[in-house]
Design a protein around this motif. Structure first.
Motif: not given
Length: 212
Positions: A107, A65-70, A77, A72-73, A105
């Motif tokens: 996604v 989840l942290e990696r997914y957000a990073a 995608r 995207e930032a 959470r």
């Protein structure tokens, strides 16, 4: 007797060197940065508690989840590919449990892909590689697993032909030294030809030198 003692000493030395080498590789992967730019984040399955992720798997998912957000930032995608079948004492597939955890959470479900047949690390990576290549030819991926599991995961990804970087979700000793030792043995067994040849060579050398 001398031949036996020499053989045991040589084999014991090899095992010690293997353990030190494994630890060195694991530490190197732990410290190695994994830059963004992945088409897929592949989360390897682990044990469930009923139909919910047990602590080891939850740790992997939280880091994913942290990696997914990073990602995207950073303007990417990625799709999240969860891989893991149904164990003999599990109520659902690991992939299904992981997908629910991620959706709960934030996604989006359409950004998640499931691989629900794999029962071990080799199958995780082999089946996932086929799915990724079919959907996005020329893909790049980051494999998320436990810290103690990164070396064997990298070997499995290479064998599957997956252009993968491996990210450890936690420290090497997060689940105790036994788990790390078990993984070192598992990694050796994943290389049967290399390990077998080395053991046979050392055993033969010990016998020859001991009888000389």
């Amino acid at each position: 007797m001398y031949a036996l003692l020499l053989t045991v000493a040589l084999l014991g030395g090899y095992v010690l060197l293997w353990l030190l080498g494994f630890l060195g590789c694991a530490l190197h992967r732990r410290r190695r940065p994994v830059p963004p730019g992945s088409d897929f984040l592949v989360v390897l399955g682990a044990a469930l508690d009923g139909c919910e992720p047990a602590p080891v798997l939850a740790a992997r998912l939280d880091v994913a989840l942290e990696r997914y957000a990073a990602e995207e930032a950073a303007g990417y995608r990625p799709l999240v590919l969860v891989t893991g079948g149904k164990g003999p004492h599990e109520e659902c597939t690991e992939a299904a449990a992981m997908a629910r955890y991620l959706i709960a959470r934030g996604v989006p479900e359409e950004r998640i892909r499931r691989e629900e047949q794999a029962v071990n690390t080799v199958e995780n990576l082999r089946l996932s590689a086929a799915l990724m290549a079919a959907e996005r030819p020329g893909y790049r991926c980051t494999v998320v697993t436990s810290g103690f599991h990164t070396v064997r995961s990298a070997l499995a990804a290479r064998a599957a032909g997956a252009p993968a970087r491996v990210l450890g979700a936690d420290g090497l000793l997060a689940y105790g030294p036994y788990q790390l030792l078990r993984e070192a043995v598992g990694t050796a067994l994943a290389l049967p030809r290399t390990t077998g040849a080395a053991l046979l060579l050392l055993a033969g050398t010990g016998v020859v030198l001991g009888l000389a």
